[in-house]
Structures are given as structure tokens and as C-alpha cells.
Design a protein around this motif. Structure first.
Motif, PDB file in Angstrom:
ATOM      1  N   ARG A 174      85.291   8.963  53.384  1.00 35.11           N
ATOM      2  CA  ARG A 174      86.049   9.566  52.290  1.00 35.11           C
ATOM      3  C   ARG A 174      87.473   9.033  52.315  1.00 35.11           C
ATOM      4  N   SER A 175      88.036   8.674  51.119  1.00 30.59           N
ATOM      5  CA  SER A 175      89.391   8.140  51.051  1.00 30.59           C
ATOM      6  C   SER A 175      90.067   8.582  49.761  1.00 30.59           C
ATOM      7  N   ASN A 176      91.394   8.679  49.816  1.00 28.12           N
ATOM      8  CA  ASN A 176      92.162   9.011  48.614  1.00 28.12           C
ATOM      9  C   ASN A 176      92.721   7.769  47.927  1.00 28.12           C
ATOM     10  N   LYS A 235      95.394   2.562  59.576  1.00 27.20           N
ATOM     11  CA  LYS A 235      94.710   2.587  60.863  1.00 27.20           C
ATOM     12  C   LYS A 235      93.199   2.623  60.690  1.00 27.20           C
ATOM     13  N   PRO A 236      92.476   1.708  61.338  1.00 28.89           N
ATOM     14  CA  PRO A 236      91.013   1.769  61.293  1.00 28.89           C
ATOM     15  C   PRO A 236      90.514   3.036  61.965  1.00 28.89           C
ATOM     16  N   ARG A 237      89.295   3.411  61.653  1.00 30.39           N
ATOM     17  CA  ARG A 237      88.655   4.554  62.310  1.00 30.39           C
ATOM     18  C   ARG A 237      87.516   4.027  63.167  1.00 30.39           C
ATOM     19  N   ARG A 238      87.270   4.685  64.293  1.00 36.84           N
ATOM     20  CA  ARG A 238      86.231   4.217  65.204  1.00 36.84           C
ATOM     21  C   ARG A 238      85.371   5.393  65.666  1.00 36.84           C
ATOM     22  N   LEU A 239      84.059   5.201  65.580  1.00 32.33           N
ATOM     23  CA  LEU A 239      83.096   6.130  66.164  1.00 32.33           C
ATOM     24  C   LEU A 239      82.507   5.473  67.403  1.00 32.33           C
ATOM     25  N   VAL A 271      86.074   9.578  58.383  1.00 33.76           N
ATOM     26  CA  VAL A 271      84.709   9.119  58.603  1.00 33.76           C
ATOM     27  C   VAL A 271      83.926  10.248  59.261  1.00 33.76           C
ATOM     28  N   LYS A 272      82.820  10.616  58.656  1.00 36.05           N
ATOM     29  CA  LYS A 272      82.008  11.700  59.209  1.00 36.05           C
ATOM     30  C   LYS A 272      81.191  11.185  60.379  1.00 36.05           C
ATOM     31  N   ARG A 273      81.211  11.929  61.464  1.00 40.79           N
ATOM     32  CA  ARG A 273      80.471  11.512  62.645  1.00 40.79           C
ATOM     33  C   ARG A 273      78.969  11.559  62.395  1.00 40.79           C
TER      34      ARG A 273
END
Length: 710
Positions: free
Chosen positions: A622-624, A690-694, A600-602
């Protein structure tokens, strides 16, 4: 599979769904038999789920909600399409003349609730009531204590614990007696029908009786048969000046089982088989010709034959003083503790009619309440929220909490704050379930549900003894990183972290079913279709797994409207996903990679300033791997995280998608009011573990000052 990845899969719930499994039990990973299921509603709808319990069935769970509008207890029932909550509370509604204080028990199908309520201003404020499926409820009586029920809760056993002769609804439908035990039956009328138990015996008629004498006996052993037509009674002594006896009441006929013939020694109830085929009681009366020690012993009374067998003689004949005792549900085993000279405490088990066997001996120099084997009394005395010891149905395994170190098994120093959970088997094995690997104590584990548990809902061990759960703030596994309460599971000799252990989330154990399922209350996101962190109720169910609900806000087309077909779930690394054979025509969706991932782009500072000004920005993910991805934006108010917005897209192939992020009006008002606002954006991909967090802080921009550059 790497351990870090496996724990991340648990945290994100990516292995959930129709067959959503927790990682395999190896190297501290949760057992593969467990699957997460959401028991509470997907949307909060204003409910604040504060606690939960296990009822009489693994398919029915009561949910407790607090708040001015939705305070109450709501039954949740498992269906093939998921858990469904009935939004009709089983407790008296707010604004009525009665105020509910707690739920004592539920019928097996959770459609009826035995409720303790109070009537402010009445001479006798305490009431026992029965909540019905249609939302109505009936007052059973005042000054009554609940004991047990039939599976459908249409017949109850109740007892009065204070002497009252109050005309103000003291005993609607009940005889006007001061003390005693009653069968109350719902006959469709407001008052029901009540029958006094044991009054054919002069001692009970004169002095009254109780069930179990209020002792914290073994789990669920109330001395009441399933149909409530057989009850173990203990006569009162007190003002009558007569020692208490133990009686068996069956369909109106009462038999003294503890003091036959002319014997008049005092006796107290210890436990009973679930089917009431055997009753255990404690007495100093010599009912065995070989009993010449003059000390208290525990006897088993065989209901079919009328015979009595002394079970504790191996210890008491050797000069040991009998301590606590509990019996198994099948009536086949008795566990008890003794104290000898030099502060030696011993744990024993008696199987069948064989001589009792010593399991563990500890030298304890502390004074009560710190005892090594508190089988009946809790380790801290009457004010603790810890639970009494529990047995498996056959009595082959015992679990108990204590603050005393058990020789050879570990634990805390005497009198420390680190009460530990121990396990012992009838074969002689003893180990500390909640200690570190070296036997050192964890910090204050809470082995069972907190106080206020249902009559049948405070277990921590399964019927077969293969599953044990507890909660602790100690990091017993490396993946436990949050420093707050998490749930651990012990299964067939392997202990592992059940809940994620991630920063910012905690978990509470609501109870364990007889089958070994765990009820968990947590703000962790354990299933991939959940996109908010409101506290929810989950079940870690053995062999479970339910289809994912379709979000009604999302458009569907063709087969996509049919929902998840279950029972199969698309898991990362599933070999069938990488199979390519003749006739494959789907060149838009490549097979799942071995390690699905996303980045995930900041958000830039310029993008954050746009959010402050109320404009929408885009978030690049972005994901594969193909699959649904959702970004949920929240802002913090006090200690709560409030949802601001949510956006979702679908990856049809590897690449990048852009999601819209904006602040809600409520978030912008908070920003203006406070000048700064903490923001977090959680991004969840259905196929990525795993989730991503900003996380960042938005600051209100000060208006430009006129003439500043003049």
C-alpha cells in the motif's frame, strides 16, 4: 528535511536517476553536488566484481572480475545513456601460456592496459605486457618494472630491477643491458621499439640508472613528462662504488642537476612538477653558499634557468634532522618533516622561495615505524596497505595517515591499531578527518584503496583539496549502524557518511578522481531501478546523474518506450510536482504527497506454507504515491543471497497493489536438501525513500505418518 529520512533516501537511491542527488551537506548529510551512477553492468552476467580503481580519466573506470570464466579487467566508459562495459578483457585470457597477476596502469581512455603477467616454468617468470583494445596483447619484456606512460599508453617508461642475461624472451625488442631505464614505443610490431635512456653519461652507462630509486614518493610524481621525452634519472651506486646523482634526460641529452662542476655528493630524487619544470632532490652537498650545516637538504632545480634553491634551510640550519619530503605537482611547494632533540617531530611547508614554515610539532616517544608525519614511508613500514601522504596539485593541502596522536588535532595513542587520516593546510590548519568529534580515534580506517592500486589511481583527495574520502568500520555518524566498512566524505569542512551504513551491506573505496568523484564497490542498493544485491561498482560523481535504464523485460507503450528523459528527476517534495494550474487534466495521478510512504503486509504462516509447497502467493503493498514498485525475493546459500523471483507493478494512484511471490526451482531444491531456508523479500518504490524488507525462515514440512491417528 529530517535526517533519518534523508539517510533513507540515500540508502534507497530514490534521489538518483537523471539528476540523482545525495542529500544536502548539513548535519552530517552527504553533499548535494554528488549523484550516484552505476559503473558496472546492471545484470551480473556471471561477473564477480572484486575491486576497481581510478584510471587517468573520470569517464573511464577499470573493473576487476574474478572467476574461472570471466577473470580479467574490463573497461567501463561513461556515455550519455549510462556506463557501458567492454566485455573484452585487457588481461591475458585464461588458458593462455601467461597468467596475469595485476594491472599496473591504463591509458586515459581505458582501452590499453599495462599488465604484469607470469610465464610458469620459464627461467624468468615475470613479464610486463600491454593489453590492446582488440583483445590481443604484447610482451614488452621480462624482469621489467613499469614507471609511466603517455596518455594513450603508446609510449612507456620501464626499468629493469634485476640483472638478467636470459635468452628466453628476456628483452624482446630491448637492448641486452643488465640495468637501466628504457623508453618503449608501440610501433605496431610484436616487439615494439626500445631506447635506453641516459647512456650518453659514463656514470649511467657503467653503473646503470633508475627512476626515483624505488622510493615511495609523492602521488603520481614519477619524474616522467606527459610525452615521456623528459625523464628524471637517478644513477645507481652499488658495485660501481660511486654515489648516486640525479640527472635530467631530455630527447637524448642527459644533464647532471644534483652535482654540478666537481661536486660529487650523493643525491636522491624527491619529486618533480608534472610538467617537469622543476625537480626536487636531496643532498648533503652545499649547493647554496649559505649552506654550512653539513646536513642533508632538499633543493629545487628550475629546469628553465638551471638555478638551484635550498628549501629546508630554516630547519636544518637550526639543527633539525631532515626526514621525509614530498613536492606539489605544480612545483610550487615542498612539505617535509624533521626531528630535533627530545623526540620533537615537526611538519614544515616551503612555498616558492620563501623560508619554510613550521605547521605542527609533536613529541613522539615511539620508535620507527610509528612516526607522526610519514610523508613517504607508510605508518606501518613496508608491509602496510595504507598509502603515502598526498598533496593537492598546488600543495596547499596535505593528507597523511599516522598512528601517532597529533597535538591539538586528536588521533590514536602511539602504537595503537587505530591509524588515522589527518589534513593540514599551508595556512597552518591541522585536523583529524577520521576521528570522532572529540578527537578520539576511530577503529582502523583504511584511507586509501587497498594494495595493488594503479600508478595513477590511489588518491583519496581531489586536486583542489575540497573532497577527501576514506573508509572505516567505526560509526562516526549515528546513521552508520552496520559495524562494517563504510565510506565517509569530507567536503569543505563538513564530514558525512556517503554509503548507507545499513545492516548487511558494506562498501570499499576504489579511489578518487582528480575532480573529486569517488569510486565505490558495495552490495548496497543505491539506485531505485536496482533490485538485486550483487556487488556493484558505483561512482559518487560531482554534478553527475544519468537516466535510468529501461528494463527490456518490461513492456512499453508510446512515450513510455523513450526511457527517462533526464536531466530532471522526480524527487519527493519537488515543488513542481504539487503545482496545479489551468489545463491540468490528469485526475488519475494526484500530486506527490510531501512524505511518500508505503507499507507491506507480512505473509501469514499459511502463505509461507504455500511457498514451501511450490505455490505462488500475493504480497500486498500500500502506498500514498504513484510510481513503480518492485518486490524481489531471495534465498540464502552460505554467505550469499541468491535471487529467486521478482515482480513489479505500477501505482497509478494512492492505494494497494498485489505482487506475486514464488520460490524458484533452485530455492525449492535448497529447501528440500537443507530442511530450512532463509528468505527475504525487498520491496522498492521509486518515489519512497526507504525500501521495505520481509525476512523469515521456511521449513520443509515433514510428511504425515500413516496410522498416526489410528
Amino acid at each position: 528535511m529530517k535526517r533519518a529520512l534523508t539517510t533513507a533516501l540515500l540508502a534507497a537511491g530514490a534521489l538518483a536517476g537523471a539528476a540523482a542527488g545525495l542529500p544536502a551537506a548539513a548535519a552530517g548529510q552527504p553533499p548535494a553536488e554528488l549523484r550516484w551512477e552505476l559503473v558496472s553492468p546492471l545484470e551480473s552476467r556471471g561477473f564477480d566484481w572484486t575491486r576497481t580503481r581510478v584510471g587517468g580519466s573520470r569517464d573511464h573506470v577499470p573493473l576487476f572480475s574474478s572467476g574461472s570464466d570471466v577473470n580479467g579487467v574490463y573497461p567501463s566508459t561513461r556515455t550519455p545513456d549510462g556506463w557501458k562495459v567492454g566485455y573484452q578483457s585487457l588481461t591475458p585470457p585464461n588458458g593462455s601460456q601467461f597468467v596475469a597477476s595485476d594491472v599496473e596502469d591504463l591509458s586515459d581512455d581505458a582501452s590499453r592496459a599495462v599488465v604484469r603477467a607470469s610465464k610458469p616454468g620459464a627461467q624468468v617468470t615475470d613479464r610486463l605486457a600491454l593489453g590492446l583494445p582488440d583483445g590481443s596483447w604484447r610482451i614488452i619484456g621480462a624482469g621489467l618494472s613499469y614507471v609511466d606512460r603517455t596518455p594513450d599508453a603508446r609510449r612507456l617508461i620501464v626499468k629493469d630491477y634485476v640483472a638478467m642475461q636470459d635468452p628466453d624472451e628476456v628483452y624482446p625488442g630491448l637492448p641486452g643491458r643488465e640495468t637501466g631505464v628504457f623508453v618503449w614505443e608501440d610501433d605496431g610490431t610484436d616487439d615494439g621499439v626500445a631506447t635506453a635512456v641516459g647512456t650518453d653519461v659514463p656514470r649511467i652507462l657503467a653503473c646503470g640508472a633508475t627512476v626515483g630509486d624505488g622510493i615511495m614518493h609523492g602521488f603520481e610524481q614519477t619524474g616522467v613528462s606527459e610525452d615521456t621525452r623528459t625523464v628524471v634519472l637517478q644513477s645507481k651506486s652499488g658495485a660501481c662504488g660511486q654515489p648516486s646523482h640525479v640527472f635530467l634526460w631530455r630527447d637524448g641529452v642527459t644533464t647532471d642537476i644534483s652535482a654540478p662542476d666537481s661536486g660529487d655528493g650523493a643525491a636522491t630524487y624527491v619529486g618533480s612538477a608534472t610538467d617537469l619544470s622543476a625537480v626536487f632532490f636531496r643532498t648533503a652537498l652545499a649547493l647554496d653558499p649559505a649552506d654550512a650545516n653539513g646536513a642533508a637538504d632538499v633543493y629545487r632545480y628550475d629546469v628553465a634557468t638551471g638555478t638551484r634553491t635550498r628549501l629546508t634551510g630554516a630547519a636544518t640550519d637550526a639543527g633539525e634532522t631532515l626526514g621525509d619530503a614530498i613536492s606539489s605537482d605544480d612545483g610550487g611547494r615542498l612539505w617535509f618533516s624533521t626531528q630535533g632533540d627530545d623526540d620533537l617531530h615537526t611538519l614544515w611547508v616551503a612555498t616558492g622561495d620563501a623560508a619554510a614554515r613550521a605547521i605542527s610539532t609533536v613529541r613522539n616517544t615511539a620508535t620507527f615505524p610509528f612516526v607522526p608525519f610519514p610523508l613517504v614511508n607508510t605508518p606501518d613500514g613496508p608491509n602496510t596497505t595504507a598509502f603515502p601522504a598526498q598533496l593537492t596539485s598546488d600543495g596547499a593541502t596535505l593528507v597523511w595517515p599516522t598512528r601517532v596522536e597529533i597535538d591539538g588535532a586528536g588521533g590514536g595513542a602511539v602504537g595503537s591499531d587505530a591509524g588515522q587520516l589527518f589534513r593540514a593546510t599551508a595556512d597552518g590548519d591541522v585536523d583529524c578527518i577520521s576521528c570522532f568529534a572529540d578527537g578520539s580515534p576511530a577503529r582502523q580506517p583504511v584511507p586509501g584503496p587497498p594494495e595493488g592500486g594503479l600508478n595513477r589511481g590511489n588518491r583519496v583527495i581531489s586536486d583542489d583539496g575540497r573532497w577527501i574520502y576514506f573508509q572505516t568500520t567505526s560509526a562516526l555518524e549515528p546513521d552508520d549502524r552496520n559495524g562494517v566498512s563504510d565510506i565517509y566524505v569530507w567536503h569543505d569542512g563538513v564530514r558525512s557518511l556517503l554509503t548507507p551504513g545499513e545492516e548487511g551491506v558494506s562498501a570499499e573505496l576504489g579511489g578518487v578522481t582528480g575532480a573529486g568523484d569517488a569510486i565505490v564497490l558495495t552490495d548496497a542498493i543505491l539506485l531505485p531501478w536496482i533490485d538485486d544485491d550483487h556487488v556493484k561498482v558505483y561512482m559518487a560523481r560531482i554534478g553527475g546523474g544519468l537516466p535510468a535504464p529501461r528494463d527490456p523485460r518490461e513492456a512499453c507503450e508510446g512515450d513510455g518506450c523513450q526511457g527517462d528523459p533526464g536531466p530532471r528527476v522526480e524527487r519527493p517534495g519537488d515543488p513542481t510536482e504539487s503545482f496545479t494550474g489551468p489545463g491540468d487534466e490528469d485526475d488519475l495521478a494526484p500530486p506527490f504527497p510531501a512524505n511518500p510512504s508505503m507499507t507491506v503486509k507480512r505473509l501469514s504462516r499459511a502463505a509461507q506454507r504455500k511457498l514451501v509447497r511450490g505455490r505462488a502467493v500475493t504480497l500486498a503493498v500500500r502506498s500514498n504515491a504513484r510510481g513503480r514498485v518492485r518486490a524481489t525475493t531471495r534465498f540464502k546459500v552460505g554467505r550469499r543471497w541468491v535471487r529467486s523471483s521478482s515482480a513489479a507493478r505500477t501505482f497509478k494512484r494512492a492505494g494497494t497493489v498485489r505482487l506475486t511471490v514464488r520460490l524458484s526451482r533452485a530455492a525449492r531444491r535448497q529447501l528440500v536438501r537443507r530442511g530450512a531456508l532463509r528468505i527475504r523479500i525487498d520491496v522498492v518504490h521509486k518515489q519512497v525513500a526507504k525500501p521495505r524488507r520481509l525476512a523469515f525462515v521456511l521449513k520443509q514440512q515433514a510428511p504425515a505418518r500413516r496410522g498416526a491417528n489410528a
